[in-house]
Design a protein around this motif. Structure first.
Motif, PDB file in Angstrom:
ATOM      1  N   GLU A  83       0.823  -1.207   0.000  1.00  0.00           N
ATOM      2  CA  GLU A  83       0.000   0.000   0.000  1.00  0.00           C
ATOM      3  C   GLU A  83       0.862   1.263   0.000  1.00  0.00           C
ATOM      4  OE1 GLU A  83      -0.216  -1.503   4.368  1.00  0.00           O
ATOM      5  OE2 GLU A  83      -0.060  -2.340   2.337  1.00  0.00           O
ATOM      6  N   SER A  87       0.754   3.984  -3.020  1.00  0.00           N
ATOM      7  CA  SER A  87       0.495   5.385  -2.692  1.00  0.00           C
ATOM      8  C   SER A  87       1.604   6.303  -3.195  1.00  0.00           C
ATOM      9  CB  SER A  87       0.337   5.539  -1.177  1.00  0.00           C
ATOM     10  OG  SER A  87       0.157   6.885  -0.819  1.00  0.00           O
ATOM     11  N   ASP A 106     -10.012  -5.874   6.747  1.00  0.00           N
ATOM     12  CA  ASP A 106      -8.813  -5.250   7.313  1.00  0.00           C
ATOM     13  C   ASP A 106      -7.914  -4.676   6.218  1.00  0.00           C
ATOM     14  OD1 ASP A 106      -8.661  -5.028  10.005  1.00  0.00           O
ATOM     15  OD2 ASP A 106      -7.541  -6.877  10.350  1.00  0.00           O
ATOM     16  N   ASN A 109      -9.516  -1.726   4.198  1.00  0.00           N
ATOM     17  CA  ASN A 109      -9.548  -0.496   4.994  1.00  0.00           C
ATOM     18  C   ASN A 109      -8.145   0.107   5.131  1.00  0.00           C
ATOM     19  OD1 ASN A 109     -12.295  -0.607   5.335  1.00  0.00           O
ATOM     20  ND2 ASN A 109     -12.212  -1.527   7.368  1.00  0.00           N
ATOM     21  N   ARG A 110      -7.143  -0.757   5.306  1.00  0.00           N
ATOM     22  CA  ARG A 110      -5.767  -0.265   5.441  1.00  0.00           C
ATOM     23  C   ARG A 110      -5.303   0.400   4.150  1.00  0.00           C
ATOM     24  NH1 ARG A 110      -3.505  -4.831   6.293  1.00  0.00           N
ATOM     25  NH2 ARG A 110      -2.297  -5.050   4.373  1.00  0.00           N
ATOM     26  N   TRP A 111      -5.612  -0.232   3.025  1.00  0.00           N
ATOM     27  CA  TRP A 111      -5.251   0.358   1.735  1.00  0.00           C
ATOM     28  C   TRP A 111      -5.968   1.690   1.532  1.00  0.00           C
ATOM     29  CZ3 TRP A 111      -5.764  -4.468  -1.984  1.00  0.00           C
ATOM     30  CH2 TRP A 111      -4.722  -5.368  -1.694  1.00  0.00           C
ATOM     31  N   GLY A 112      -7.252   1.738   1.878  1.00  0.00           N
ATOM     32  CA  GLY A 112      -8.029   2.966   1.692  1.00  0.00           C
ATOM     33  C   GLY A 112      -7.419   4.152   2.414  1.00  0.00           C
ATOM     34  N   LYS A 113      -6.939   3.908   3.635  1.00  0.00           N
ATOM     35  CA  LYS A 113      -6.303   4.991   4.402  1.00  0.00           C
ATOM     36  C   LYS A 113      -5.019   5.458   3.724  1.00  0.00           C
ATOM     37  CE  LYS A 113      -8.138   3.477   8.883  1.00  0.00           C
ATOM     38  NZ  LYS A 113      -7.791   2.849  10.194  1.00  0.00           N
ATOM     39  N   SER A 114      -4.252   4.506   3.191  1.00  0.00           N
ATOM     40  CA  SER A 114      -2.992   4.841   2.548  1.00  0.00           C
ATOM     41  C   SER A 114      -3.217   5.617   1.254  1.00  0.00           C
ATOM     42  CB  SER A 114      -2.203   3.562   2.267  1.00  0.00           C
ATOM     43  OG  SER A 114      -0.902   3.852   1.811  1.00  0.00           O
ATOM     44  N   ALA A 116      -5.651   7.668   0.595  1.00  0.00           N
ATOM     45  CA  ALA A 116      -6.374   8.932   0.784  1.00  0.00           C
ATOM     46  C   ALA A 116      -5.506  10.156   0.507  1.00  0.00           C
ATOM     47  CB  ALA A 116      -6.943   8.998   2.198  1.00  0.00           C
ATOM     48  N   LYS A 117      -4.203  10.085   0.822  1.00  0.00           N
ATOM     49  CA  LYS A 117      -3.364  11.291   0.719  1.00  0.00           C
ATOM     50  C   LYS A 117      -3.207  11.777  -0.728  1.00  0.00           C
ATOM     51  CE  LYS A 117       1.152   8.932   0.708  1.00  0.00           C
ATOM     52  NZ  LYS A 117       2.430   8.763   1.453  1.00  0.00           N
TER      53      LYS A 117
END
Length: 623
Positions: A83, A87, A106, A109-114, A116-117
């Protein structure tokens, strides 16, 4: 990827199937199909102009051998996480596709946060793109659902349902419903989903696999069998509180659920295990009403009941007998065909060459081991592909020999054999490393360090609440003394006629090993190793049971735990530098070998028994 709506900048191809399984069926090996890499763990990423594969330290050498020049190997623990790489290296607002059935909540969701930037988006593909280009994809397995007898399961489905309803749980299948199958090679499981509510139980499985007998079994339990593909629509119904079982009106409320006080807010909540539930199902739920928490079934399954413990111990006795019979046979063959000095003597081989028809390969000898196991009571198959590896192949941690390309046996090289079997009463996993000629001083030094770590972990006593992350150092410390180490975990749980790799506990350097403390009645392997690229590999593995320990004191009133070895096969004494062992280690080796001889004796013929007696003779440290 280009014609997908929206067009994709990258496609992630995970190793997992719809159930987040470690081992998957032939038709679900999508990552292997696109990359050519056959290891059980890894993730492929395909962009518009490159392809990368992430895998862990067990598979670095194998991946280098199997990947074409079009692929770049990304080493987990050394290179950036997938991820992080996506990113950092994919463009702003990139669309990154994945089959949401093959990725956990899990992970998504972890990838989605990464992402986002840079406003990158995780896109659920409309169909699995790999399946569209995989023209020779194997058909679905149509093996029947098999009811696992209570005499082996040790705990009834009704008891399991009552216990889990008291915890308001949703997820998992084979252990919960006491069923088995052969949908996945080496793992006696069925491709299925389950939903459990306080008053209903559903099983989603291809109905063509369910016999009349199995149907009657489920009806008797009040479990409604529905088509495998119905799970997606039923999860949507569950989310809106409209999922109703045909058994609902007939269900008698248990004592456990009668006394449960559930307020309206709690009743609306759905328990989802974020590590094992696929994102496709989770996306149908209202995230505000979901409790993302490890499923209680994982821990319940890991804590073996008395029947399961007795069964797994008995299975390991029979399995140990097969391994010893194999070593006796192999020792004789290596001497007769290759002029080896043999299991007990240290001397160079006489360089005999067998005829083409009688030569031994990594595959032919492992086939012999399988035949010896198959003759044992309750045998149902292997628990994973046998790692039968000679010389430099043994340095490939999860090496898998192929008939057309495997190595011939060599009396002057180390031979590592990691193998296991599925029996109705238990699952086994054992590794022994041997040399049929004259090992070098360096090979003996490395084997001795591995052996010392193996004994140190197996002999540990530790307070309740201790996790496998804390204990992992015990197996590595003797290797660290020489500046050596290994790139895999030291221990994993083992199923009861289920998957050979079972959580949620583990003994490992990985931070996830901190999550679950070891508890009495768990099983766990003890398998340190050392691998020298291009030369040899060494691993020793026993299965242990966690037991309560009697200690002179009880600091903090915590209580203490210890391990019990349940694997029985000798260690090759000629590979051990006895002068490097402590008195305690010598005593342990002699005690273990004495037990090994006595426990396996009923299975041995005269020739095998003579060999076993010699292999387990007491040793001592020179003055």
């Amino acid at each position: 990827m280009a014609s997908h709506s929206p067009p994709l900048d990258a496609l992630v191809v995970p190793s997992e199937d719809y159930h987040q399984s470690e081992y998957v069926s032939a038709r679900d090996k999508r990552r292997e199909f696109v990359s050519g890499f056959s290891g059980s763990a890894g993730l492929a990423l395909i962009t518009k102009n490159e392809a990368r594969l992430w895998t862990d330290g067990r598979y670095f050498l194998q991946a280098l051998q199997q990947l074409s020049d079009e692929w770049s190997l990304m080493r987990m623990g050394e290179d950036p996480l997938v991820e992080v790489w996506m990113s950092d290296n994919l463009p702003e607002e990139a669309n990154i596709g994945v089959d949401s059935w093959c990725v956990s909540v899990d992970t998504a969701n972890r990838w989605g946060k990464s992402f986002a930037k840079k406003n990158q988006k995780l896109i659920t593909t409309t169909t699995d793109l790999v399946d569209q280009v995989w023209k020779s994809r194997p058909p679905s397995e149509m093996s029947p659902v098999v009811v696992h007898p209570l005499e082996f399961a040790g705990r009834s489905v009704s008891d399991k349902l009552e216990d889990l309803r008291a915890k308001l749980k949703q997820e998992s299948v084979a252990w919960l419903y006491n069923i088995r199958g052969t949908d996945v090679a080496y793992c006696p499981v069925v491709h299925a989903f389950a939903i459990l509510t306080t008053d209903s139980a559903f099983l989603y499985v291809d109905k063509k696999k369910v016999s009349d007998e199995a149907n009657a079994y489920f009806n008797g339990l009040g479990v409604e069998v529905r088509e495998y593909t119905d799970v997606i629509s039923d999860v949507a119904l569950l989310a809106s509180d409209r999922l109703i079982s045909s058994f609902a009106s007939k269900t008698v409320q248990s004592e456990a659920t009668k006394d449960m006080e559930i307020d309206a807010d709690q009743h609306d909540r759905l328990w989802v295990d974020p590590a094992s539930c696929c994102y496709a199902l989770y996306s149908k739920l209202d995230a505000e009403k979901v409790l993302l928490q490890p499923s209680p079934i994982s821990l319940s399954k890991a804590l073996k009941n008395p029947v399961e413990l007795e069964g797994i111990k008995n299975a390991h006795v029979r399995d140990g007998a097969a391994v010893v019979q194999y070593l006796v046979w192999l020792d004789k063959q290596m001497q007769e065909l290759y002029g080896a000095s043999g299991y007990f003597l240290e001397a160079e081989a006489s360089k005999k060459k067998p005829s083409e028809s009688s030569k031994l390969t990594e595959v032919t000898v492992s086939d012999k081991l399988e035949s010896l196991r198959a003759a044992k009571e309750h045998f149902r198959g292997l628990s994973f592909p046998t790692i039968s590896s000679v010389g430099s192949n043994a340095a490939v941690i999860h090496y898998s020999p192929e008939p057309e390309a495997c190595a011939e046996m060599d009396p002057d090289k180390i031979y590592l054999c990691d193998s296991g079997a599925q029996y109705l009463d238990g699952t086994t996993d054992i590794t022994r490393t041997v040399h049929f000629g004259k090992p070098s001083a360096h090979e003996k030094e490395c084997y001795t360090a591995v052996f010392k770590g193996h004994v140190a972990l197996g002999n540990a006593r530790f307070p309740k609440g201790t996790n496998g992350y804390t204990l992992d150092i015990l197996a590595r410390a003797p290797l660290w003394k020489y500046g050596l180490d290994y790139r895999h975990g030291t221990g994993h749980g083992v199923g009861s006629y289920l998957c050979v790799h079972e959580g949620p506990h583990q003994v490992s350097f990985r931070p996830s090993a901190r999550n679950v403390p070891l508890q009495a009645t768990m099983t766990v392997t003890d398998e340190p190793g050392y691998y020298e690229d291009g030369n040899f590999g060494i691993r020793l593995e026993n299965v242990l049971v966690v037991n309560d320990a009697e200690t002179e004191f009880n600091f903090g009133d915590k209580g203490y735990l210890q391990f019990e070895h349940i694997t029985w096969a000798p260690y090759q004494v000629k590979l051990i530098d006895l002068d490097e062992l402590t008195r305690e280690e010598i005593d342990w080796l002699n005690t273990y070998h004495s037990k090994c001889k006595d426990i396996l004796a009923p299975f041995m013929n005269q020739t095998e028994m003579e060999w076993l007696k010699k292999a387990t003779e007491p040793v001592s440290v020179s003055a």
